[in-house]
Design a protein around this motif. Sequence first.
Motif, PDB file in Angstrom:
ATOM      1  N   ARG A  50       0.239   5.521  -7.573  1.00 42.78           N
ATOM      2  CA  ARG A  50      -0.659   4.863  -8.486  1.00 42.78           C
ATOM      3  C   ARG A  50      -2.034   5.637  -8.620  1.00 42.78           C
ATOM      4  O   ARG A  50      -2.596   5.897  -9.883  1.00 42.78           O
ATOM      5  CB  ARG A  50      -0.784   3.369  -8.091  1.00 42.78           C
ATOM      6  CG  ARG A  50       0.182   2.437  -8.221  1.00 42.78           C
ATOM      7  CD  ARG A  50       0.090   1.113  -7.769  1.00 42.78           C
ATOM      8  NE  ARG A  50      -0.723   0.375  -8.461  1.00 42.78           N
ATOM      9  CZ  ARG A  50      -1.168  -0.679  -8.210  1.00 42.78           C
ATOM     10  NH1 ARG A  50      -0.669  -1.275  -6.820  1.00 42.78           N
ATOM     11  NH2 ARG A  50      -2.197  -1.406  -8.856  1.00 42.78           N
ATOM     12  N   VAL A  51      -2.755   6.238  -7.494  1.00 42.26           N
ATOM     13  CA  VAL A  51      -3.830   6.860  -7.637  1.00 42.26           C
ATOM     14  C   VAL A  51      -3.872   8.019  -8.218  1.00 42.26           C
ATOM     15  O   VAL A  51      -4.295   8.595  -9.387  1.00 42.26           O
ATOM     16  CB  VAL A  51      -4.499   7.068  -6.226  1.00 42.26           C
ATOM     17  CG1 VAL A  51      -5.635   7.996  -6.265  1.00 42.26           C
ATOM     18  CG2 VAL A  51      -4.880   5.830  -5.441  1.00 42.26           C
ATOM     19  N   ARG A  52      -2.550   8.781  -7.916  1.00 43.16           N
ATOM     20  CA  ARG A  52      -2.341  10.077  -8.900  1.00 43.16           C
ATOM     21  C   ARG A  52      -1.980  10.018 -10.260  1.00 43.16           C
ATOM     22  O   ARG A  52      -2.231  10.862 -10.674  1.00 43.16           O
ATOM     23  CB  ARG A  52      -1.212  10.788  -7.929  1.00 43.16           C
ATOM     24  CG  ARG A  52      -1.411  11.375  -6.532  1.00 43.16           C
ATOM     25  CD  ARG A  52      -0.441  12.240  -5.827  1.00 43.16           C
ATOM     26  NE  ARG A  52      -0.831  12.320  -4.794  1.00 43.16           N
ATOM     27  CZ  ARG A  52      -0.287  11.993  -3.635  1.00 43.16           C
ATOM     28  NH1 ARG A  52       0.565  10.892  -3.605  1.00 43.16           N
ATOM     29  NH2 ARG A  52      -0.819  12.388  -2.080  1.00 43.16           N
ATOM     30  N   SER A  53      -1.474   8.872 -10.568  1.00 43.92           N
ATOM     31  CA  SER A  53      -1.152   8.671 -12.060  1.00 43.92           C
ATOM     32  C   SER A  53      -2.468   8.083 -12.655  1.00 43.92           C
ATOM     33  O   SER A  53      -2.405   8.295 -13.866  1.00 43.92           O
ATOM     34  CB  SER A  53      -0.023   7.644 -11.912  1.00 43.92           C
ATOM     35  OG  SER A  53      -0.656   6.300 -11.797  1.00 43.92           O
ATOM     36  N   GLY A  54      -3.506   8.139 -11.939  1.00 45.70           N
ATOM     37  CA  GLY A  54      -4.847   7.728 -12.797  1.00 45.70           C
ATOM     38  C   GLY A  54      -5.125   6.495 -12.924  1.00 45.70           C
ATOM     39  O   GLY A  54      -6.036   6.125 -13.713  1.00 45.70           O
ATOM     40  N   GLU A  55      -4.379   5.583 -12.514  1.00 50.55           N
ATOM     41  CA  GLU A  55      -4.316   4.143 -12.464  1.00 50.55           C
ATOM     42  C   GLU A  55      -5.990   3.372 -12.270  1.00 50.55           C
ATOM     43  O   GLU A  55      -6.341   2.605 -12.822  1.00 50.55           O
ATOM     44  CB  GLU A  55      -3.413   3.261 -11.662  1.00 50.55           C
ATOM     45  CG  GLU A  55      -3.227   1.917 -12.147  1.00 50.55           C
ATOM     46  CD  GLU A  55      -2.154   1.017 -11.383  1.00 50.55           C
ATOM     47  OE1 GLU A  55      -2.410  -0.045 -11.068  1.00 50.55           O
ATOM     48  OE2 GLU A  55      -1.017   1.717 -11.286  1.00 50.55           O
ATOM     49  N   PHE A  56      -6.544   4.007 -11.429  1.00 47.27           N
ATOM     50  CA  PHE A  56      -7.798   3.901 -10.800  1.00 47.27           C
ATOM     51  C   PHE A  56      -8.924   4.587 -11.289  1.00 47.27           C
ATOM     52  O   PHE A  56     -10.116   4.486 -10.959  1.00 47.27           O
ATOM     53  CB  PHE A  56      -7.780   3.611  -9.359  1.00 47.27           C
ATOM     54  CG  PHE A  56      -6.873   2.895  -8.598  1.00 47.27           C
ATOM     55  CD1 PHE A  56      -7.018   1.449  -8.819  1.00 47.27           C
ATOM     56  CD2 PHE A  56      -5.658   3.129  -8.181  1.00 47.27           C
ATOM     57  CE1 PHE A  56      -5.861   0.325  -8.342  1.00 47.27           C
ATOM     58  CE2 PHE A  56      -4.650   2.489  -7.658  1.00 47.27           C
ATOM     59  CZ  PHE A  56      -4.837   1.286  -7.946  1.00 47.27           C
ATOM     60  N   SER A  57      -8.636   5.551 -12.207  1.00 46.69           N
ATOM     61  CA  SER A  57      -9.601   6.603 -12.733  1.00 46.69           C
ATOM     62  C   SER A  57     -10.360   5.909 -14.056  1.00 46.69           C
ATOM     63  O   SER A  57      -9.672   5.453 -14.775  1.00 46.69           O
ATOM     64  CB  SER A  57      -9.122   7.786 -12.952  1.00 46.69           C
ATOM     65  OG  SER A  57      -8.289   8.574 -12.057  1.00 46.69           O
ATOM     66  N   LEU A  58     -11.643   6.004 -13.935  1.00 41.57           N
ATOM     67  CA  LEU A  58     -12.486   5.543 -15.280  1.00 41.57           C
ATOM     68  C   LEU A  58     -12.610   6.626 -16.086  1.00 41.57           C
ATOM     69  O   LEU A  58     -12.880   7.681 -15.823  1.00 41.57           O
ATOM     70  CB  LEU A  58     -13.755   4.961 -14.545  1.00 41.57           C
ATOM     71  CG  LEU A  58     -13.638   3.849 -13.483  1.00 41.57           C
ATOM     72  CD1 LEU A  58     -14.984   3.365 -13.153  1.00 41.57           C
ATOM     73  CD2 LEU A  58     -12.913   2.677 -14.289  1.00 41.57           C
ATOM     74  N   VAL A 107       0.735  -1.061   0.034  1.00 43.47           N
ATOM     75  CA  VAL A 107      -0.079   0.014   0.042  1.00 43.47           C
ATOM     76  C   VAL A 107       0.884   1.252   0.105  1.00 43.47           C
ATOM     77  O   VAL A 107       0.311   2.192  -0.226  1.00 43.47           O
ATOM     78  CB  VAL A 107      -1.125   0.054   1.260  1.00 43.47           C
ATOM     79  CG1 VAL A 107      -1.896  -1.286   1.014  1.00 43.47           C
ATOM     80  CG2 VAL A 107      -0.351   0.083   2.442  1.00 43.47           C
ATOM     81  N   GLU A 108       2.155   1.155   0.348  1.00 39.47           N
ATOM     82  CA  GLU A 108       2.966   2.441   0.220  1.00 39.47           C
ATOM     83  C   GLU A 108       2.961   2.707  -1.177  1.00 39.47           C
ATOM     84  O   GLU A 108       3.219   4.068  -1.442  1.00 39.47           O
ATOM     85  CB  GLU A 108       4.363   1.930   0.931  1.00 39.47           C
ATOM     86  CG  GLU A 108       4.792   1.725   2.219  1.00 39.47           C
ATOM     87  CD  GLU A 108       5.920   1.332   2.604  1.00 39.47           C
ATOM     88  OE1 GLU A 108       6.701   0.964   1.680  1.00 39.47           O
ATOM     89  OE2 GLU A 108       6.148   1.217   3.799  1.00 39.47           O
ATOM     90  N   GLY A 109       2.840   2.118  -2.080  1.00 37.17           N
ATOM     91  CA  GLY A 109       2.867   2.560  -3.741  1.00 37.17           C
ATOM     92  C   GLY A 109       1.528   3.217  -4.128  1.00 37.17           C
ATOM     93  O   GLY A 109       1.553   3.586  -5.182  1.00 37.17           O
ATOM     94  N   LEU A 110       0.382   2.932  -3.259  1.00 40.62           N
ATOM     95  CA  LEU A 110      -0.912   3.402  -3.572  1.00 40.62           C
ATOM     96  C   LEU A 110      -1.168   4.960  -3.898  1.00 40.62           C
ATOM     97  O   LEU A 110      -1.649   5.171  -5.139  1.00 40.62           O
ATOM     98  CB  LEU A 110      -2.068   2.898  -2.806  1.00 40.62           C
ATOM     99  CG  LEU A 110      -2.206   1.145  -2.843  1.00 40.62           C
ATOM    100  CD1 LEU A 110      -3.284   1.003  -1.671  1.00 40.62           C
ATOM    101  CD2 LEU A 110      -2.883   0.880  -4.067  1.00 40.62           C
ATOM    102  N   PRO A 111      -0.386   5.691  -3.169  1.00 39.64           N
ATOM    103  CA  PRO A 111      -0.556   7.145  -3.608  1.00 39.64           C
ATOM    104  C   PRO A 111      -0.263   7.292  -4.758  1.00 39.64           C
ATOM    105  O   PRO A 111      -1.005   8.190  -5.885  1.00 39.64           O
ATOM    106  CB  PRO A 111       0.059   7.793  -2.631  1.00 39.64           C
ATOM    107  CG  PRO A 111      -0.016   7.015  -1.190  1.00 39.64           C
ATOM    108  CD  PRO A 111       0.307   5.573  -1.800  1.00 39.64           C
TER     109      PRO A 111
END
Length: 87
Positions: free
Chosen positions: A74-82, A68-72
């Motif tokens: 990944r979220v900021r890079s748009g990996e979870f954006s639809l 989970v340390e890498g999640l911020p």
Amino acid sequence: MSYSRLAPSRAALPDQEQKQAALTYLNEAWAEALHDGIDGDCLAQASLFAAFAELVNTYGEDAVAKFVEGLPARVRSGEFSLVTFKQ
């Protein structure tokens, strides 16, 4: 009763196919819960809790904490954006 006794026996799918099938199941359950009036934010929080609990059970707290340390980023890079398209 365990799930394995309910499901027909079959060979395991390759990892990527299992992930796609799992996502399909989750999307269907999500849509049904929304239809039944469950708030999307509540679904998201419950889903995250269940997911992290399963990961901790499988890999342990330290491994999941490292993951989970890498999640911020990944979220900021748009990996979870639809991506939605307007017509």
